[in-house]
Scaffold this motif. Structure first.
Motif, PDB file in Angstrom:
ATOM      1  N   SER A  56       5.641   9.258  12.358  1.00 15.41           N
ATOM      2  CA  SER A  56       4.414   8.979  13.107  1.00 15.41           C
ATOM      3  C   SER A  56       3.588   7.955  12.335  1.00 15.41           C
ATOM      4  O   SER A  56       3.721   7.827  11.110  1.00 15.41           O
ATOM      5  CB  SER A  56       3.593  10.254  13.321  1.00 15.41           C
ATOM      6  OG  SER A  56       2.973  10.654  12.110  1.00 15.41           O
ATOM      7  N   VAL A  57       2.754   7.255  13.044  1.00 14.64           N
ATOM      8  CA  VAL A  57       1.871   6.271  12.426  1.00 14.64           C
ATOM      9  C   VAL A  57       1.019   6.943  11.358  1.00 14.64           C
ATOM     10  O   VAL A  57       0.882   6.438  10.236  1.00 14.64           O
ATOM     11  CB  VAL A  57       0.976   5.585  13.492  1.00 14.64           C
ATOM     12  CG1 VAL A  57      -0.134   4.774  12.849  1.00 14.64           C
ATOM     13  CG2 VAL A  57       1.823   4.715  14.407  1.00 14.64           C
ATOM     14  N   GLU A  58       0.462   8.086  11.684  1.00 15.24           N
ATOM     15  CA  GLU A  58      -0.422   8.774  10.731  1.00 15.24           C
ATOM     16  C   GLU A  58       0.318   9.208   9.472  1.00 15.24           C
ATOM     17  O   GLU A  58      -0.189   9.046   8.361  1.00 15.24           O
ATOM     18  CB  GLU A  58      -1.103   9.969  11.400  1.00 15.24           C
ATOM     19  CG  GLU A  58      -2.259  10.515  10.594  1.00 15.24           C
ATOM     20  CD  GLU A  58      -3.323   9.474  10.255  1.00 15.24           C
ATOM     21  OE1 GLU A  58      -3.826   9.511   9.105  1.00 15.24           O
ATOM     22  OE2 GLU A  58      -3.658   8.608  11.088  1.00 15.24           O
ATOM     23  N   ASP A  59       1.518   9.759   9.627  1.00 14.01           N
ATOM     24  CA  ASP A  59       2.308  10.159   8.451  1.00 14.01           C
ATOM     25  C   ASP A  59       2.604   8.966   7.554  1.00 14.01           C
ATOM     26  O   ASP A  59       2.531   9.062   6.328  1.00 14.01           O
ATOM     27  CB  ASP A  59       3.635  10.807   8.865  1.00 14.01           C
ATOM     28  CG  ASP A  59       3.469  12.219   9.391  1.00 14.01           C
ATOM     29  OD1 ASP A  59       2.397  12.821   9.192  1.00 14.01           O
ATOM     30  OD2 ASP A  59       4.433  12.716  10.010  1.00 14.01           O
ATOM     31  N   ILE A  60       2.963   7.853   8.169  1.00 10.97           N
ATOM     32  CA  ILE A  60       3.277   6.665   7.379  1.00 10.97           C
ATOM     33  C   ILE A  60       2.033   6.147   6.669  1.00 10.97           C
ATOM     34  O   ILE A  60       2.078   5.794   5.491  1.00 10.97           O
ATOM     35  CB  ILE A  60       3.951   5.587   8.247  1.00 10.97           C
ATOM     36  CG1 ILE A  60       5.364   6.080   8.593  1.00 10.97           C
ATOM     37  CG2 ILE A  60       3.983   4.237   7.533  1.00 10.97           C
ATOM     38  CD1 ILE A  60       6.112   5.225   9.559  1.00 10.97           C
ATOM     39  N   ARG A  61       0.905   6.111   7.353  1.00 15.93           N
ATOM     40  CA  ARG A  61      -0.341   5.669   6.710  1.00 15.93           C
ATOM     41  C   ARG A  61      -0.694   6.568   5.517  1.00 15.93           C
ATOM     42  O   ARG A  61      -1.031   6.079   4.443  1.00 15.93           O
ATOM     43  CB  ARG A  61      -1.490   5.674   7.708  1.00 15.93           C
ATOM     44  CG  ARG A  61      -1.503   4.471   8.594  1.00 15.93           C
ATOM     45  CD  ARG A  61      -2.825   4.356   9.317  1.00 15.93           C
ATOM     46  NE  ARG A  61      -2.874   3.092  10.008  1.00 15.93           N
ATOM     47  CZ  ARG A  61      -3.236   2.943  11.266  1.00 15.93           C
ATOM     48  NH1 ARG A  61      -3.596   3.991  11.975  1.00 15.93           N
ATOM     49  NH2 ARG A  61      -3.249   1.759  11.816  1.00 15.93           N
ATOM     50  N   GLU A  62      -0.624   7.872   5.711  1.00 22.11           N
ATOM     51  CA  GLU A  62      -0.971   8.808   4.631  1.00 22.11           C
ATOM     52  C   GLU A  62      -0.030   8.656   3.440  1.00 22.11           C
ATOM     53  O   GLU A  62      -0.475   8.628   2.285  1.00 22.11           O
ATOM     54  CB  GLU A  62      -0.933  10.247   5.148  1.00 22.11           C
ATOM     55  CG  GLU A  62      -2.077  10.583   6.068  1.00 22.11           C
ATOM     56  CD  GLU A  62      -1.957  11.972   6.675  1.00 22.11           C
ATOM     57  OE1 GLU A  62      -1.117  12.776   6.212  1.00 22.11           O
ATOM     58  OE2 GLU A  62      -2.708  12.250   7.627  1.00 22.11           O
TER      59      GLU A  62
END
Length: 141
Positions: A56-62
């Motif tokens: 997910s975008v959020e997982d990758i950002r984190e």
């Protein structure tokens, strides 16, 4: 010149043998008030046993924020000592490029994570304009 922020660009890591598994490279730069970006770290990234369909975008950002630092303490270091050493290292990298930015100033800068279009496409988020975040393309100097 003043530093206005830090930006991490996450992209597909093509140095992996299994293209079905998550593998991401991460580059960290400081953005200056002139609009110029100065590359600090280009040797970071991660791989996972998870498949791209689970990303997910959020997982990758984190995860990108974690892998670009500050690094984990080593041996008898405290978290604060490790962080101070990291920010000093980044400041030294900038000094070698004739930019004087204090470690404390670097530490306080806003930090944005941008995902490349290739990465967004791989995780199926290429049509989600919000996933790219503000600021558009990074021009490395």
């Amino acid at each position: 010149m003043q530093a206005t922020g830090l930006v991490t660009v996450a992209d597909l890591d093509y140095n992996t043998s299994d293209k079905t598994r998550i593998s991401v490279s991460a580059r960290l730069a400081v953005v200056l008030d002139t609009g110029r970006s100065v590359l600090l770290l280009d040797d970071r990234g991660w791989s996972s046993t998870r498949k791209w369909s689970d990303a997910s975008v959020e997982d990758i950002r984190e995860t990108a924020l974690v892998v670009v630092g500050p690094d984990e303490p080593i041996e008898d270091q405290t978290d604060e000592e490790a962080a101070a050493e990291y920010w000093e290292y980044l400041s030294d990298l900038l000094e070698r490029q004739d930019l004087a930015i204090d470690p404390a100033e670097l530490r306080e800068l806003p930090h944005e994570v941008r995902l490349s279009q290739r990465l967004l496409k791989r995780i199926g988020a290429a049509t989600d304009a919000a996933a790219q975040g503000p600021g558009g393309t990074i021009q490395w100097s």
